[in-house]
Enzyme design. Structure first.
Site, PDB file in Angstrom:
ATOM      1  N   HIS A  61      70.979 -38.010 -87.898  1.00  0.00           N
ATOM      2  CA  HIS A  61      71.815 -37.001 -88.561  1.00  0.00           C
ATOM      3  C   HIS A  61      72.438 -36.043 -87.555  1.00  0.00           C
ATOM      4  CE1 HIS A  61      67.691 -35.632 -88.127  1.00  0.00           C
ATOM      5  NE2 HIS A  61      68.134 -34.377 -88.114  1.00  0.00           N
ATOM      6  N   CYS A 117      71.915 -38.529 -80.562  1.00  0.00           N
ATOM      7  CA  CYS A 117      70.985 -37.722 -81.344  1.00  0.00           C
ATOM      8  C   CYS A 117      71.139 -36.296 -80.853  1.00  0.00           C
ATOM      9  CB  CYS A 117      69.552 -38.242 -81.245  1.00  0.00           C
ATOM     10  SG  CYS A 117      68.801 -38.105 -79.609  1.00  0.00           S
ATOM     11  N   GLY A 118      70.246 -35.405 -81.272  1.00  0.00           N
ATOM     12  CA  GLY A 118      70.434 -33.999 -80.919  1.00  0.00           C
ATOM     13  C   GLY A 118      70.384 -33.754 -79.429  1.00  0.00           C
ATOM     14  N   GLY A 120      69.474 -36.287 -77.129  1.00  0.00           N
ATOM     15  CA  GLY A 120      69.632 -37.543 -76.399  1.00  0.00           C
ATOM     16  C   GLY A 120      68.298 -38.140 -75.972  1.00  0.00           C
ATOM     17  N   GLY A 122      65.185 -38.573 -77.603  1.00  0.00           N
ATOM     18  CA  GLY A 122      64.505 -39.534 -78.469  1.00  0.00           C
ATOM     19  C   GLY A 122      65.181 -40.901 -78.408  1.00  0.00           C
ATOM     20  N   HIS A 150      76.096 -45.991 -60.420  1.00  0.00           N
ATOM     21  CA  HIS A 150      74.869 -45.983 -59.605  1.00  0.00           C
ATOM     22  C   HIS A 150      73.677 -46.603 -60.325  1.00  0.00           C
ATOM     23  CE1 HIS A 150      76.136 -42.683 -56.542  1.00  0.00           C
ATOM     24  NE2 HIS A 150      77.181 -43.371 -56.988  1.00  0.00           N
ATOM     25  N   ASN A 151      73.719 -46.594 -61.661  1.00  0.00           N
ATOM     26  CA  ASN A 151      72.534 -47.033 -62.406  1.00  0.00           C
ATOM     27  C   ASN A 151      72.811 -48.210 -63.340  1.00  0.00           C
ATOM     28  OD1 ASN A 151      72.487 -43.677 -62.406  1.00  0.00           O
ATOM     29  ND2 ASN A 151      70.667 -44.663 -61.564  1.00  0.00           N
ATOM     30  N   ARG A 161      73.957 -32.191 -79.793  1.00  0.00           N
ATOM     31  CA  ARG A 161      73.829 -30.737 -80.006  1.00  0.00           C
ATOM     32  C   ARG A 161      74.117 -29.960 -78.732  1.00  0.00           C
ATOM     33  NH1 ARG A 161      68.612 -31.131 -83.949  1.00  0.00           N
ATOM     34  NH2 ARG A 161      69.773 -31.301 -85.886  1.00  0.00           N
TER      35      ARG A 161
HETATM   36  C1  RB5 Z   1      66.699 -34.173 -84.860  1.00  0.00           C
HETATM   37  O1  RB5 Z   1      66.536 -32.901 -85.389  1.00  0.00           O
HETATM   38  C2  RB5 Z   1      66.397 -34.203 -83.366  1.00  0.00           C
HETATM   39  O2  RB5 Z   1      65.074 -33.946 -83.129  1.00  0.00           O
HETATM   40  C3  RB5 Z   1      66.822 -35.535 -82.791  1.00  0.00           C
HETATM   41  O3  RB5 Z   1      68.173 -35.705 -83.045  1.00  0.00           O
HETATM   42  C4  RB5 Z   1      66.702 -35.729 -81.301  1.00  0.00           C
HETATM   43  O4  RB5 Z   1      67.126 -34.608 -80.604  1.00  0.00           O
HETATM   44  C5  RB5 Z   1      65.492 -36.323 -80.810  1.00  0.00           C
HETATM   45  O5  RB5 Z   1      65.369 -36.623 -79.631  1.00  0.00           O
END
Ligand code: RB5
Length: 172
Positions: A61, A117-118, A120, A122, A150-151, A161
């Site tokens: 999300h 993701c928020g 990156g 996870g 390089h990688n 975010r």
């Molecule tokens: C979601 O709230 C957040 O935890 C997820 O997007 C991410 O940042 C996880 O690594």
């Protein structure tokens, strides 16, 4: 390019222009060729089999909004994004999408993929569990370039975010 477009149109209309080889995408053909020019267009044998690269893309999300923007950008660039979700801003678990995108790269169904993701983080933990996947979190165009050069990164991860939409597009 304007010259290529002119020659394509002239060629399709039965004119004297000819095109030996043309690297393009089905989207470009759809955009630029006049209606139904293909049977008479000598370049078609080179154009049409040239398939756009399919790029799997997924987010939770937190990355949903930027994912939608990147999908539009990918299409405009002539790629064929494969949207593996999530499909709304409702809360979603990032591993579900990380594993889908990474599995396609691991199984050589796609050469490259994109995850958001928020932070990156996870997405990178989950995607990098897949053999052959080198997923890199990039928060600037320079980091993205280094990750490729390089990688040998093959999955781009955006921390949605921590970058603006415009920055996300630049990084892409
Ligand atoms: C979601 O709230 C957040 O935890 C997820 O997007 C991410 O940042 C996880 O690594």
């Amino acid at each position: 390019a304007p010259d290529l477009l002119r020659r394509l149109r002239e060629s399709a209309a039965g004119g004297s222009s000819s095109i030996d080889k043309c690297w393009t995408t089905p989207r470009a053909v759809a955009l630029y060729c006049p209606p139904n020019p293909l049977p008479r267009c000598p370049a078609i044998q080179y154009i049409y089999p040239q398939m756009a690269e399919v790029i799997p893309i997924g987010s939770d999300h937190a990355g949903y909004q930027l994912k939608e923007r990147l999908i539009a950008e990918l299409r405009a660039l002539g790629y064929e994004p494969l949207d593996l979700g999530t499909h709304s801003p409702e809360s979603a678990d990032y591993p579900d999408y990380a594993h889908q995108v990474a599995a396609r790269v691991e199984q050589h169904e796609s050469d490259r993929g994109i995850l958001l993701c928020g932070s990156g983080l996870g997405m990178s933990y989950a995607a990098n569990r897949h053999p052959g996947v080198r997923a890199a979190v990039a928060w600037s165009p320079e980091v993205a370039k280094l990750a490729r050069e390089h990688n040998d990164a093959n999955v781009l991860i955006l921390p949605a975010r921590f970058v603006s939409e415009d920055e996300g597009v630049e990084i892409l």
